[in-house]
Design a protein around this motif. Structure first.
Motif, mmCIF file in Angstrom:
data_model
loop_
_atom_site.group_PDB
_atom_site.id
_atom_site.type_symbol
_atom_site.label_atom_id
_atom_site.label_comp_id
_atom_site.label_asym_id
_atom_site.label_seq_id
_atom_site.Cartn_x
_atom_site.Cartn_y
_atom_site.Cartn_z
ATOM 1 N N GLU A 115 24.912 43.464 33.541
ATOM 2 C CA GLU A 115 23.749 43.286 32.683
ATOM 3 C C GLU A 115 24.019 42.244 31.598
ATOM 4 O O GLU A 115 23.150 41.440 31.247
ATOM 5 N N HIS A 116 25.238 42.251 31.079
ATOM 6 C CA HIS A 116 25.604 41.299 30.028
ATOM 7 C C HIS A 116 25.686 39.867 30.573
ATOM 8 O O HIS A 116 25.154 38.932 29.961
ATOM 9 N N LEU A 117 26.319 39.687 31.740
ATOM 10 C CA LEU A 117 26.559 38.341 32.262
ATOM 11 C C LEU A 117 25.349 37.763 32.996
ATOM 12 O O LEU A 117 25.193 36.533 33.054
ATOM 13 N N GLN A 118 24.521 38.640 33.572
ATOM 14 C CA GLN A 118 23.340 38.187 34.308
ATOM 15 C C GLN A 118 23.700 37.179 35.406
ATOM 16 O O GLN A 118 23.082 36.118 35.544
ATOM 17 N N LEU A 119 24.715 37.538 36.193
ATOM 18 C CA LEU A 119 25.184 36.643 37.249
ATOM 19 C C LEU A 119 25.141 37.281 38.635
ATOM 20 O O LEU A 119 25.384 36.595 39.630
ATOM 21 N N PHE A 120 24.843 38.586 38.703
ATOM 22 C CA PHE A 120 25.023 39.307 39.962
ATOM 23 C C PHE A 120 23.704 39.864 40.501
ATOM 24 O O PHE A 120 22.839 40.316 39.755
ATOM 25 N N ASP A 121 23.591 39.830 41.837
ATOM 26 C CA ASP A 121 22.416 40.369 42.518
ATOM 27 C C ASP A 121 22.598 41.848 42.858
ATOM 28 O O ASP A 121 21.615 42.588 42.941
ATOM 29 N N ARG A 122 23.822 42.252 43.083
ATOM 30 C CA ARG A 122 24.115 43.659 43.378
ATOM 31 C C ARG A 122 25.445 44.027 42.756
ATOM 32 O O ARG A 122 26.297 43.168 42.507
ATOM 33 N N VAL A 123 25.619 45.324 42.541
ATOM 34 C CA VAL A 123 26.870 45.842 41.984
ATOM 35 C C VAL A 123 27.318 47.036 42.810
ATOM 36 O O VAL A 123 26.537 47.979 43.035
ATOM 37 N N PHE A 124 28.575 46.997 43.253
ATOM 38 C CA PHE A 124 29.188 48.152 43.909
ATOM 39 C C PHE A 124 30.420 48.530 43.097
ATOM 40 O O PHE A 124 31.242 47.670 42.778
ATOM 41 N N ALA A 125 30.555 49.810 42.783
ATOM 42 C CA ALA A 125 31.654 50.247 41.926
ATOM 43 C C ALA A 125 32.003 51.699 42.217
ATOM 44 O O ALA A 125 31.309 52.391 42.977
ATOM 45 N N SER A 126 33.065 52.163 41.596
ATOM 46 C CA SER A 126 33.513 53.546 41.788
ATOM 47 C C SER A 126 32.579 54.517 41.080
ATOM 48 O O SER A 126 31.941 54.180 40.075
ATOM 49 N N ASP A 127 32.523 55.735 41.610
ATOM 50 C CA ASP A 127 31.825 56.816 40.928
ATOM 51 C C ASP A 127 32.739 58.033 40.913
ATOM 52 O O ASP A 127 33.936 57.909 41.182
ATOM 53 N N SER A 128 32.205 59.198 40.630
ATOM 54 C CA SER A 128 33.055 60.382 40.486
ATOM 55 C C SER A 128 33.674 60.830 41.802
ATOM 56 O O SER A 128 34.665 61.563 41.815
ATOM 57 N N ASP A 129 33.093 60.379 42.929
ATOM 58 C CA ASP A 129 33.575 60.830 44.245
ATOM 59 C C ASP A 129 34.371 59.783 45.000
ATOM 60 O O ASP A 129 35.097 60.116 45.930
ATOM 61 N N ARG A 130 34.244 58.529 44.616
ATOM 62 C CA ARG A 130 34.885 57.472 45.398
ATOM 63 C C ARG A 130 35.494 56.418 44.502
ATOM 64 O O ARG A 130 34.840 55.889 43.613
ATOM 65 N N ASN A 131 36.780 56.121 44.765
ATOM 66 C CA ASN A 131 37.474 55.041 44.075
ATOM 67 C C ASN A 131 37.397 53.812 44.968
ATOM 68 O O ASN A 131 38.093 53.708 45.978
ATOM 69 N N LEU A 132 36.511 52.897 44.628
ATOM 70 C CA LEU A 132 36.181 51.781 45.511
ATOM 71 C C LEU A 132 37.236 50.674 45.410
ATOM 72 O O LEU A 132 37.011 49.624 44.802
ATOM 73 N N SER A 133 38.376 50.904 46.006
ATOM 74 C CA SER A 133 39.434 49.899 46.003
ATOM 75 C C SER A 133 40.000 49.729 47.399
ATOM 76 O O SER A 133 39.810 50.585 48.278
ATOM 77 N N SER A 134 40.672 48.611 47.616
ATOM 78 C CA SER A 134 41.405 48.332 48.839
ATOM 79 C C SER A 134 40.563 48.578 50.097
ATOM 80 O O SER A 134 39.498 48.005 50.268
ATOM 81 N N HIS A 135 41.029 49.466 50.985
ATOM 82 C CA HIS A 135 40.370 49.681 52.270
ATOM 83 C C HIS A 135 38.953 50.225 52.113
ATOM 84 O O HIS A 135 38.066 49.901 52.911
ATOM 85 N N LYS A 136 38.723 51.035 51.089
ATOM 86 C CA LYS A 136 37.383 51.589 50.885
ATOM 87 C C LYS A 136 36.400 50.482 50.519
ATOM 88 O O LYS A 136 35.242 50.490 50.960
ATOM 89 N N LYS A 137 36.843 49.549 49.711
ATOM 90 C CA LYS A 137 35.986 48.407 49.383
ATOM 91 C C LYS A 137 35.739 47.563 50.621
ATOM 92 O O LYS A 137 34.598 47.144 50.885
ATOM 93 N N ARG A 138 36.790 47.309 51.380
ATOM 94 C CA ARG A 138 36.630 46.511 52.609
ATOM 95 C C ARG A 138 35.659 47.177 53.580
ATOM 96 O O ARG A 138 34.760 46.530 54.123
ATOM 97 N N ASP A 139 35.814 48.490 53.778
ATOM 98 C CA ASP A 139 34.948 49.200 54.728
ATOM 99 C C ASP A 139 33.486 49.116 54.312
ATOM 100 O O ASP A 139 32.596 48.939 55.155
ATOM 101 N N LEU A 140 33.223 49.235 53.020
ATOM 102 C CA LEU A 140 31.853 49.152 52.531
ATOM 103 C C LEU A 140 31.275 47.758 52.765
ATOM 104 O O LEU A 140 30.135 47.615 53.237
ATOM 105 N N LEU A 141 32.057 46.727 52.451
ATOM 106 C CA LEU A 141 31.571 45.359 52.606
ATOM 107 C C LEU A 141 31.356 45.002 54.072
ATOM 108 O O LEU A 141 30.375 44.320 54.411
ATOM 109 N N VAL A 142 32.233 45.455 54.937
ATOM 110 C CA VAL A 142 32.069 45.200 56.369
ATOM 111 C C VAL A 142 30.842 45.927 56.896
ATOM 112 O O VAL A 142 30.076 45.405 57.724
ATOM 113 N N GLU A 143 30.616 47.153 56.405
ATOM 114 C CA GLU A 143 29.438 47.918 56.819
ATOM 115 C C GLU A 143 28.145 47.197 56.428
ATOM 116 O O GLU A 143 27.171 47.192 57.177
ATOM 117 N N LEU A 144 28.139 46.584 55.250
ATOM 118 C CA LEU A 144 26.933 45.928 54.746
ATOM 119 C C LEU A 144 26.742 44.522 55.296
ATOM 120 O O LEU A 144 25.614 44.113 55.604
#
Length: 489
Positions: A115-144
Motif C-alpha cells: 500500500e505504501h509503495l503502490q508498485l504491486f498488482d497482487r500480494v502473497f504472504a504468510s498467514d497464521s497457517d502457512r509460512n510462505l517460503s522456499s518450496h511452499k512459495k514455489r508451489d503456489l507460484l507454479v500453481e498460479l
C-alpha cells in the motif's frame, strides 16, 4: 492460498504478454528482515514479556510471525528499501508487466508495504497457517502461473527452489553461496549488488571512535601520580580494551533496539543497521560475542572488581537503552553516571582508591555535557518547527532554555569542585605547589562557556566528548590543563 484481502491492488493496464515479475521482500526489496525487525521492536517495547514469542514459536514459525506482527507497529514508510530493486520494478511496470510481491513475511506487513509503495498488482504472504517460503512459495507460484511462467527476484538459499521453476532469475545482494547455486541453474538474467557491507560499516557500527571515552579509565592512575608504574599502566591498557569491547557490544544492541527511532532521525538514520547496510542477524551474533570476550578477558586478566564494574555498566546501559533515555532528567543523569563508571573501572583495574573529589567533578562535568547533547537535539527540532515531545525522548523543544540553564550551572559546579579540591589536605600531600592548580579553574570556565555558546549557536553537531577531541581549541585547553597539574606536582 495466502490471503490478499485488506489491501486494494494497484490497478494497471497490462500491455505485455511477458510473464509476471515476482519480487521477494526480505533481503531483496527490503534491506532487512521483517521477522527480525518486528522481533527487535517487540523486545524494545515489551521487555517484560521477552519469552512470550517462544510460546508462539512452539506453534510454528507462521504463528510466530503473526504474533510479532500483531504485537508491534512497524513504520513501513521508513524501512530501508533497496533503490535499485525499486528502479527495476518501476522499469518493468512501465512496460506493462504485472508485478507481484511474494514473501514469507506476515501478510499484514506485506500488504502495508504494498500500500505504501503502490508498485504491486497482487500480494502473497504468510498467514497464521502457512509460512510462505522456499518450496511452499514455489508451489503456489507454479500453481498460479505454471512452470517457467514467471520471473523471480530473490536473494537467499530459500529462493533457490523458486528460481528453479522461474523463467528468469534476478539475484539481489545474494547471501553466501547463493549466486553460485543460482548460476548453476542457467537462468540468471541479472545480479544486483547494491548493498555491499564492508569493514567501514562495522567500524561505524562498533563506534570505535567512541572508545576515546574509555581514556577515563586512566584518570585514577593520573590522580594517584602512578603514571610511571608499568604494571598499573598495563592493567589500565587492558581495562581500556576490554571496556571498549563491552561498550561496542552495547552500541550494537542499542542500535538494534532503536531501529525505528534512528530512522526518524536526521543523521542516525544513516547508521549501518538502520540503513540496512548491516543485517540484523549479524548484529545479533556480534553483540553477544563481544560481550563474552569482554567479560572473559576481565575475569582472566584483571581483578574481579573490574568485572563487577563491567556488569554494572552493562546493566545500566541496557536499562538506559530500554527505558531510562526516554525519561526527562533521568536520561542525562544516567549518562553522567555511565561516564563516571569508566573512572570507577580504572580504579577497579588498578586497585587504586577513588576520592570524593574525582567522583563529584566527574558527575557535574559529564552532566553538563549530557545536557549539551540534549540541547543540540532539541534546538534542531525547534528549528524545524516542531513543538511536540521529541521522538524517543522526554523533552519538548520549549525546554531549551531550562536545559541550557541546568547544563551551564552543572559545568560551573564542576569548576567549584575543582576549586575546593585545591584546599583539601590530601591535595597538599600530592602536590608540591597546589596553589598552581588555581590556574586550571579559569581554563575550565572558558572551555565550558565556549562549549555552551557553540551549542547555543547551533554549532554542536557531534557528541560533545567527540567534538572536544576533534576541536583544536579544546585540545589546546586540555594540554594547558594538564600542564598546570604537571607544574603543580
Amino acid at each position: 492460498m495466502p490471503s490478499t484481502q485488506g489491501r486494494t491492488p494497484v490497478t494497471v493496464h497490462i500491455t505485455t504478454t511477458a510473464p509476471p515479475l515476482i519480487v521477494d521482500l526480505d533481503g531483496t526489496l527490503l534491506r532487512s528482515d521483517l521477522l527480525l525487525e518486528s522481533g527487535m521492536a517487540y523486545v524494545r517495547h515489551k521487555p517484560m514479556s521477552l519469552f512470550k514469542p517462544l510460546s508462539w514459536l512452539l506453534k510454528g514459525k507462521a504463528r510466530l510471525k503473526e504474533g510479532l506482527a500483531n504485537a508491534t507497529n512497524l513504520d513501513v514508510a521508513v524501512l530501508p528499501y533497496d533503490p535499485e530493486v525499486i528502479t527495476l520494478i518501476k522499469g518493468e511496470r512501465e512496460k506493462g508487466r504485472a508485478i507481484v510481491l511474494a514473501t514469507a513475511s506476515h501478510h499484514s506487513l506485506a500488504e502495508r508495504i504494498a500500500e505504501h509503495l503502490q508498485l504491486f498488482d497482487r500480494v502473497f504472504a504468510s498467514d497464521s497457517d502457512r509460512n510462505l517460503s522456499s518450496h511452499k512459495k514455489r508451489d503456489l507460484l507454479v500453481e498460479l502461473y505454471g512452470e517457467r511462467g514467471f520471473d523471480y527476484v530473490g536473494n537467499s538459499l530459500d529462493d533457490i527452489s523458486v528460481w528453479k521453476s522461474a523463467r528468469d532469475a534476478y539475484v539481489v545482494n545474494p547471501e553466501s553461496g547463493v549466486e553460485r547455486r543460482a548460476a548453476a541453474q542457467g537462468n540468471v538474467k541479472q545480479v544486483i549488488k547494491s548493498n555491499p557491507s564492508g569493514l567501514n560499516h562495522w567500524m561505524k557500527a562498533l563506534r570505535l571512535h567512541q572508545w576515546m571515552k574509555n581514556a577515563l579509565i586512566f584518570v585514577p592512575l593520573l590522580a594517584a601520580h602512578q603514571i610511571t608504574n608499568p604494571l598499573l599502566i598495563w592493567q589500565c591498557i587492558l581495562g581500556f580494551l576490554l571496556f571498549g569491547l563491552c561498550a561496542s557490544s552495547v552500541y550494537l544492541l542499542n542500535d538494534l533496539l532503536d531501529l525505528a527511532d534512528d530512522r526518524h532521525h536526521a543523521s542516525k538514520r544513516n547508521r549501518p543497521f538502520a540503513a540496512g547496510r548491516l543485517s540484523i542477524k549479524s548484529g545479533l551474533i556480534a553483540f553477544p560475542a563481544l560481550l563474552v570476550a569482554s567479560f572473559a578477558g576481565a575475569l582472566l586478566l584483571l581483578p574481579w572488581q573490574f568485572a563487577g564494574v563491567l556488569v554494572a555498566y552493562y546493566v545500566l546501559t541496557l536499562a538506559y537503552s530500554l527505558s531510562l533515555k526516554r525519561h526527562m532528567a533521568i536520561d542525562v543523569i544516567s549518562l553522567a553516571i555511565l561516564y563516571t563508571v569508566r573512572i570507577i573501572a580504572g580504579a577497579a583495574a588498578t586497585g587504586l582508591e577513588l576520592t570524593f573529589w574525582i567522583l563529584a567533578f566527574s558527575m557535574f562535568i559529564f552532566l553538563s555535557l549530557a545536557l549539551v547533547k540534549r540541547y543540540a537535539e532539541l534546538r534542531e527540532a525547534r528549528k524545524k518547527g516542531h513543538t511536540e515531545k521529541t521522538r524517543g525522548r522526554g523533552y519538548y523543544p520549549d525546554d531549551l532554555e531550562m536545559i541550557s540553564s541546568l547544563g551551564a550551572s552543572s559545568g560551573y559546579l564542576a569548576v567549584m569542585v575543582l576549586a575546593l579540591y585545591i584546599h583539601d589536605q590530601s591535595t597538599n600531600a600530592l602536590y608540591a605547589h597546589p596553589q598552581v592548580i588555581w590556574l586550571a579553574c579559569p581554563l575550565l570556565l572558558f572551555w565550558i562557556t565556549r562549549i555552551w555558546m557553540l551549542t547555543h549557536r547551533g554549532q554542536m553537531h557531534d557528541d560533545p566528548v567527540v567534538f572536544a577531541v576533534r576541536d583544536r581549541i579544546s585540545l589546546v585547553v586540555g594540554a594547558l590543563f594538564a600542564l598546570v597539574f604537571w607544574v603543580a606536582a
